[in-house]
Write an enzyme that holds these catalytic residues in place. Structure first.
Site, PDB file in Angstrom:
ATOM      1  N   ASP A  75       0.826  -1.205   0.000  1.00  0.00           N
ATOM      2  CA  ASP A  75       0.000   0.000   0.000  1.00  0.00           C
ATOM      3  C   ASP A  75       0.865   1.261   0.000  1.00  0.00           C
ATOM      4  O   ASP A  75       2.085   1.183   0.186  1.00  0.00           O
ATOM      5  CB  ASP A  75      -0.951   0.008   1.220  1.00  0.00           C
ATOM      6  CG  ASP A  75      -0.274  -0.434   2.506  1.00  0.00           C
ATOM      7  OD1 ASP A  75       0.966  -0.427   2.563  1.00  0.00           O
ATOM      8  OD2 ASP A  75      -0.988  -0.782   3.462  1.00  0.00           O
ATOM      9  N   ASN A  84      -7.023  -3.212  14.680  1.00  0.00           N
ATOM     10  CA  ASN A  84      -8.443  -3.457  14.361  1.00  0.00           C
ATOM     11  C   ASN A  84      -8.599  -4.591  13.338  1.00  0.00           C
ATOM     12  O   ASN A  84      -9.662  -4.775  12.757  1.00  0.00           O
ATOM     13  CB  ASN A  84      -9.111  -2.175  13.824  1.00  0.00           C
ATOM     14  CG  ASN A  84      -8.470  -1.683  12.529  1.00  0.00           C
ATOM     15  OD1 ASN A  84      -7.529  -2.295  12.018  1.00  0.00           O
ATOM     16  ND2 ASN A  84      -8.983  -0.595  11.986  1.00  0.00           N
ATOM     17  N   HIS A 133      -6.930  -4.949  10.442  1.00  0.00           N
ATOM     18  CA  HIS A 133      -6.723  -4.632   9.024  1.00  0.00           C
ATOM     19  C   HIS A 133      -5.450  -5.291   8.492  1.00  0.00           C
ATOM     20  O   HIS A 133      -4.505  -5.564   9.233  1.00  0.00           O
ATOM     21  CB  HIS A 133      -6.767  -3.129   8.753  1.00  0.00           C
ATOM     22  CG  HIS A 133      -5.559  -2.336   9.153  1.00  0.00           C
ATOM     23  ND1 HIS A 133      -5.629  -1.284  10.035  1.00  0.00           N
ATOM     24  CD2 HIS A 133      -4.264  -2.404   8.778  1.00  0.00           C
ATOM     25  CE1 HIS A 133      -4.426  -0.747  10.182  1.00  0.00           C
ATOM     26  NE2 HIS A 133      -3.572  -1.426   9.427  1.00  0.00           N
ATOM     27  N   GLU A 156      -9.311  -1.971   5.728  1.00  0.00           N
ATOM     28  CA  GLU A 156      -9.914  -1.701   7.021  1.00  0.00           C
ATOM     29  C   GLU A 156     -11.159  -2.574   7.211  1.00  0.00           C
ATOM     30  O   GLU A 156     -11.658  -3.179   6.248  1.00  0.00           O
ATOM     31  CB  GLU A 156     -10.329  -0.219   7.081  1.00  0.00           C
ATOM     32  CG  GLU A 156      -9.162   0.764   6.987  1.00  0.00           C
ATOM     33  CD  GLU A 156      -8.420   0.934   8.320  1.00  0.00           C
ATOM     34  OE1 GLU A 156      -8.399  -0.005   9.135  1.00  0.00           O
ATOM     35  OE2 GLU A 156      -7.857   2.023   8.521  1.00  0.00           O
TER      36      GLU A 156
HETATM   37  C1  GLP Z   1      -0.122  -0.068   8.540  1.00  0.00           C
HETATM   38  C2  GLP Z   1       0.195  -0.880   7.295  1.00  0.00           C
HETATM   39  C3  GLP Z   1      -0.017  -2.365   7.536  1.00  0.00           C
HETATM   40  C4  GLP Z   1       0.632  -2.789   8.842  1.00  0.00           C
HETATM   41  C5  GLP Z   1      -0.014  -2.040   9.975  1.00  0.00           C
HETATM   42  C6  GLP Z   1       0.516  -2.410  11.337  1.00  0.00           C
HETATM   43  O1  GLP Z   1      -1.451   0.252   8.649  1.00  0.00           O
HETATM   44  N1  GLP Z   1      -0.591  -0.471   6.177  1.00  0.00           N
HETATM   45  O2  GLP Z   1       0.534  -3.095   6.453  1.00  0.00           O
HETATM   46  O3  GLP Z   1       0.457  -4.174   9.030  1.00  0.00           O
HETATM   47  O4  GLP Z   1       0.234  -0.661   9.757  1.00  0.00           O
HETATM   48  O5  GLP Z   1       1.595  -1.589  11.657  1.00  0.00           O
HETATM   49  P1  GLP Z   1       2.492  -1.728  12.923  1.00  0.00           P
HETATM   50  O6  GLP Z   1       3.432  -2.834  12.652  1.00  0.00           O
HETATM   51  O7  GLP Z   1       3.202  -0.396  13.027  1.00  0.00           O
HETATM   52  O8  GLP Z   1       1.616  -1.995  14.087  1.00  0.00           O
END
Ligand code: GLP
Length: 244
Positions: free
Chosen positions: A67, A136, A138, A143
């Site tokens: 993304d 959450n 995702h 989402e």
């Molecule tokens: C972002 C990314 C996801 C990732 C998520 C969790 O939203 N788009 O790909 O898995 O964050 O991030 P973190 O590892 O900082 O908790």
């Protein structure tokens, strides 16, 4: 689903970077799907160390990001392009042509999602998709409410996700939209590898264990994939009971 519950965060990171290394070391022309987030930073650090230690040349492989934010230039320090450059591409002096991201940037161009899907297909599809999980549930930026059929598209970020990613943005506000591979696009990868670490992920992991094909937690869709490995540290696994 294969579940690996480790004894420490360090072990979880070592297992995940080892699985990525295995593809890069032992297979030819691999297409790896990469994720961003705090969870993955030590994974890239460990992978870079392993690649350097083995004097591996990984220039034949290619990498697709899950993304990218919309509303900031691609060279913004908080863009996912900057993230992957900082944590993986630059330390290994890899070529920019090896990396693809959904073309988001200041605004998303029409058809950017379709173009990205086309590019993945032309590369032969993703061999291994690395994934984190949002608190959450995702995946990528899919989402809650994202359907199993969703493909690469513009998505609106929830307030919870924007808050969680706030630290990356200093005083600026977190973008409200992103271009993200969809659940269907992710499910097409030949193999899925998810890492969750820390207590902030324990509820999402518990939910993932107890629910199936549930749009309110898109990660639950992954459980029907033939080759889905979930690696957890003790904190992320702290709210599940395995009944074994
Ligand atoms: C972002 C990314 C996801 C990732 C998520 C969790 O939203 N788009 O790909 O898995 O964050 O991030 P973190 O590892 O900082 O908790």
């Amino acid at each position: 689903m294969r579940i690996i519950i480790t004894k420490s965060t360090t072990e979880a990171i070592d297992i995940v970077s080892g699985m990525l290394l295995d593809k890069l070391e032992n297979k030819e022309n691999q297409v790896l799907g990469l994720a961003t987030g705090k969870t993955m930073e030590p994974v890239y650090k460990s992978l870079v160390e392993k690649i350097n230690h083995g004097h591996l040349n990984i220039e034949q492989h290619s990498f697709f990001m899950l993304d990218e934010y919309i509303g900031i230039p691609e060279d913004h320090p908080s863009s996912f392009k900057s993230y992957i450059n900082q944590h993986f591409r630059n330390p290994l002096h890899l070529h920019s042509i090896q990396f693809s991201l959904p073309s988001a940037g200041t605004f998303a161009i029409d058809d950017a999602g379709e173009e990205y899907e086309k590019k993945i297909k032309q590369a032969g599809g993703i061999d291994l998709q690395l994934l984190g999980i949002g608190s959450n549930g995702h995946i990528g930026f899919n989402e809650p409410g994202s359907s199993l059929n969703s493909r690469t598209r513009v998505v609106r970020l929830t307030e919870e996700t924007r808050q969680a990613n706030k630290a990356q943005f200093a005083s600026e506000s977190v973008p409200e939209e992103a271009l993200s591979m969809g659940v269907a696009s992710i499910m097409e990868a030949r193999e899925l590898l998810m890492l969750a670490t820390g207590t902030s992920k324990a509820d999402a992991i518990k939910y993932l264990f107890n629910h199936h094909d549930d749009e309110s937690c898109p990660a639950t869709f992954l459980k029907t994939h033939q080759r889905f490995t979930l690696v957890l540290d003790p904190e992320a696994a702290s709210k599940i009971s395995l009944n074994i």
